[in-house]
Design a protein around this motif. Structure first.
Motif, PDB file in Angstrom:
ATOM      1  N   PHE A  97       0.831  -1.209   0.000  1.00  0.00           N
ATOM      2  CA  PHE A  97       0.000   0.000   0.000  1.00  0.00           C
ATOM      3  C   PHE A  97       0.866   1.261   0.000  1.00  0.00           C
ATOM      4  N   THR A  98       1.862   1.334   0.887  1.00  0.00           N
ATOM      5  CA  THR A  98       2.715   2.528   0.930  1.00  0.00           C
ATOM      6  C   THR A  98       3.558   2.659  -0.324  1.00  0.00           C
ATOM      7  N   LEU A  99       3.908   1.536  -0.944  1.00  0.00           N
ATOM      8  CA  LEU A  99       4.663   1.570  -2.190  1.00  0.00           C
ATOM      9  C   LEU A  99       3.834   2.200  -3.303  1.00  0.00           C
ATOM     10  N   LEU A 100       2.565   1.805  -3.409  1.00  0.00           N
ATOM     11  CA  LEU A 100       1.722   2.262  -4.518  1.00  0.00           C
ATOM     12  C   LEU A 100       1.047   3.604  -4.248  1.00  0.00           C
ATOM     13  N   CYS A 101       0.695   3.874  -3.000  1.00  0.00           N
ATOM     14  CA  CYS A 101      -0.158   5.039  -2.730  1.00  0.00           C
ATOM     15  C   CYS A 101       0.527   6.185  -2.005  1.00  0.00           C
ATOM     16  N   CYS A 102       1.609   5.958  -1.324  1.00  0.00           N
ATOM     17  CA  CYS A 102       2.145   7.020  -0.465  1.00  0.00           C
ATOM     18  C   CYS A 102       3.477   7.560  -0.968  1.00  0.00           C
ATOM     19  N   CYS A 103       4.516   6.774  -0.805  1.00  0.00           N
ATOM     20  CA  CYS A 103       5.863   7.248  -1.128  1.00  0.00           C
ATOM     21  C   CYS A 103       6.642   6.091  -1.730  1.00  0.00           C
ATOM     22  N   LEU A 104       6.920   6.173  -3.013  1.00  0.00           N
ATOM     23  CA  LEU A 104       7.540   5.069  -3.737  1.00  0.00           C
ATOM     24  C   LEU A 104       8.902   4.647  -3.162  1.00  0.00           C
ATOM     25  N   PRO A 105       9.861   5.562  -2.935  1.00  0.00           N
ATOM     26  CA  PRO A 105      11.177   5.097  -2.442  1.00  0.00           C
ATOM     27  C   PRO A 105      11.104   4.428  -1.069  1.00  0.00           C
ATOM     28  N   LEU A 106      10.367   5.038  -0.137  1.00  0.00           N
ATOM     29  CA  LEU A 106      10.263   4.436   1.187  1.00  0.00           C
ATOM     30  C   LEU A 106       9.432   3.160   1.143  1.00  0.00           C
ATOM     31  N   GLY A 107       8.454   3.096   0.252  1.00  0.00           N
ATOM     32  CA  GLY A 107       7.664   1.882   0.091  1.00  0.00           C
ATOM     33  C   GLY A 107       8.495   0.720  -0.423  1.00  0.00           C
ATOM     34  N   ILE A 108       9.443   0.996  -1.313  1.00  0.00           N
ATOM     35  CA  ILE A 108      10.332  -0.061  -1.825  1.00  0.00           C
ATOM     36  C   ILE A 108      11.192  -0.614  -0.689  1.00  0.00           C
ATOM     37  N   VAL A 109      11.760   0.279   0.131  1.00  0.00           N
ATOM     38  CA  VAL A 109      12.597  -0.161   1.244  1.00  0.00           C
ATOM     39  C   VAL A 109      11.767  -0.980   2.233  1.00  0.00           C
ATOM     40  N   ALA A 110      10.536  -0.508   2.511  1.00  0.00           N
ATOM     41  CA  ALA A 110       9.659  -1.239   3.433  1.00  0.00           C
ATOM     42  C   ALA A 110       9.316  -2.619   2.867  1.00  0.00           C
ATOM     43  N   LEU A 111       9.109  -2.696   1.555  1.00  0.00           N
ATOM     44  CA  LEU A 111       8.800  -3.984   0.921  1.00  0.00           C
ATOM     45  C   LEU A 111       9.982  -4.947   1.030  1.00  0.00           C
ATOM     46  N   VAL A 112      11.194  -4.448   0.868  1.00  0.00           N
ATOM     47  CA  VAL A 112      12.384  -5.294   0.994  1.00  0.00           C
ATOM     48  C   VAL A 112      12.480  -5.854   2.412  1.00  0.00           C
ATOM     49  N   TYR A 113      12.266  -4.999   3.415  1.00  0.00           N
ATOM     50  CA  TYR A 113      12.322  -5.473   4.799  1.00  0.00           C
ATOM     51  C   TYR A 113      11.179  -6.452   5.094  1.00  0.00           C
ATOM     52  N   SER A 114      10.029  -6.249   4.478  1.00  0.00           N
ATOM     53  CA  SER A 114       8.915  -7.178   4.677  1.00  0.00           C
ATOM     54  C   SER A 114       9.259  -8.565   4.140  1.00  0.00           C
ATOM     55  N   ILE A 115       9.887  -8.604   2.984  1.00  0.00           N
ATOM     56  CA  ILE A 115      10.272  -9.889   2.386  1.00  0.00           C
ATOM     57  C   ILE A 115      11.373 -10.548   3.226  1.00  0.00           C
ATOM     58  N   GLN A 116      12.310  -9.754   3.752  1.00  0.00           N
ATOM     59  CA  GLN A 116      13.340 -10.313   4.631  1.00  0.00           C
ATOM     60  C   GLN A 116      12.719 -10.881   5.903  1.00  0.00           C
ATOM     61  N   THR A 117      11.688 -10.220   6.418  1.00  0.00           N
ATOM     62  CA  THR A 117      10.996 -10.725   7.601  1.00  0.00           C
ATOM     63  C   THR A 117      10.338 -12.058   7.300  1.00  0.00           C
ATOM     64  N   ARG A 118       9.699 -12.150   6.151  1.00  0.00           N
ATOM     65  CA  ARG A 118       9.033 -13.397   5.768  1.00  0.00           C
ATOM     66  C   ARG A 118      10.045 -14.535   5.623  1.00  0.00           C
ATOM     67  N   ASP A 119      11.191 -14.257   5.003  1.00  0.00           N
ATOM     68  CA  ASP A 119      12.224 -15.291   4.847  1.00  0.00           C
ATOM     69  C   ASP A 119      12.794 -15.721   6.199  1.00  0.00           C
ATOM     70  N   ALA A 120      13.030 -14.752   7.086  1.00  0.00           N
ATOM     71  CA  ALA A 120      13.562 -15.083   8.410  1.00  0.00           C
ATOM     72  C   ALA A 120      12.531 -15.873   9.221  1.00  0.00           C
ATOM     73  N   ALA A 143       6.673   6.259   5.367  1.00  0.00           N
ATOM     74  CA  ALA A 143       6.133   6.446   4.021  1.00  0.00           C
ATOM     75  C   ALA A 143       4.687   6.934   4.082  1.00  0.00           C
ATOM     76  N   LEU A 144       3.909   6.394   4.999  1.00  0.00           N
ATOM     77  CA  LEU A 144       2.525   6.854   5.147  1.00  0.00           C
ATOM     78  C   LEU A 144       2.489   8.315   5.591  1.00  0.00           C
ATOM     79  N   GLY A 145       3.348   8.686   6.548  1.00  0.00           N
ATOM     80  CA  GLY A 145       3.406  10.080   6.994  1.00  0.00           C
ATOM     81  C   GLY A 145       3.813  11.012   5.874  1.00  0.00           C
ATOM     82  N   VAL A 146       4.835  10.632   5.101  1.00  0.00           N
ATOM     83  CA  VAL A 146       5.270  11.460   3.971  1.00  0.00           C
ATOM     84  C   VAL A 146       4.147  11.570   2.945  1.00  0.00           C
ATOM     85  N   GLY A 147       3.467  10.457   2.688  1.00  0.00           N
ATOM     86  CA  GLY A 147       2.364  10.487   1.725  1.00  0.00           C
ATOM     87  C   GLY A 147       1.228  11.396   2.174  1.00  0.00           C
TER      88      GLY A 147
END
Length: 169
Positions: A97-120, A143-147
């Motif tokens: 959601f934050t990647l598509l609707c709020c702030c693209l750069p911070l959303g990408i970083v958040a998505l990477v950490y989300s995938i790392q969390t899932r793998d761990a 990202a939500l705050g910036v958006g």
């Protein structure tokens, strides 16, 4: 440049005798495919030392001494224990959601950490899952705050422009 006494070197002594060889005869030519009787030989791979010899010849496995016979190993049971999966929140939906609707750069970083969390979580690495989950949450909230700030500024600019344009007409 030469060193004195380099050419001389140590004096050779009597050569050492080679170690004694085994009394076992060397392997000869392989036996024919069919013995002279025309029948196939019985399979005897791994035959006990007291068994009659196989016409094809018995070749022991690499860990078996032909002079002592087969080496007995106790059956071993292997138990594979997988680590329990960690149950940290991965915030994957929030990241998308934050990647598509709020702030693209911070959303990408958040998505990477989300995938790392899932793998761990899947590998049972609880410490890494906690770190990645915390970072995903921080980047998602940022990202939500910036958006939201960008949206409020954009709405204010649009309203200001439309009010100023309506005064001059």
């Amino acid at each position: 440049m030469s060193y004195p006494g380099y050419d001389k070197g140590p004096q050779p002594s009597t050569p050492a005798q080679p170690p004694p060889y085994s009394n076992m005869p060397p392997y000869g030519a392989p036996p024919p495919l069919l013995p002279s009787g025309g029948q196939f030989p019985t399979a005897s791979y791994g035959a006990a030392p007291g068994m009659p010899p196989n016409p094809q010849g018995y070749y022991p496995p690499y860990n078996e001494d032909p002079n002592r016979g087969q080496m007995g190993y106790a059956p071993q049971q292997v138990i594979l224990v997988s680590p329990p999966p960690a149950n940290e929140a991965d915030y994957l939906g929030y990241s998308i959601f934050t990647l598509l609707c709020c702030c693209l750069p911070l959303g990408i970083v958040a998505l990477v950490y989300s995938i790392q969390t899932r793998d761990a979580n899947r590998s049972g690495n609880t410490a890494q899952a906690q770190r990645s989950s915390r970072m995903a949450r921080i980047f998602n909230n940022t990202a939500l705050g910036v958006g939201i700030v960008v949206l409020i500024v954009w709405v204010a600019v649009v309203i200001t422009i439309s009010l100023s344009a309506s005064r001059y007409h």
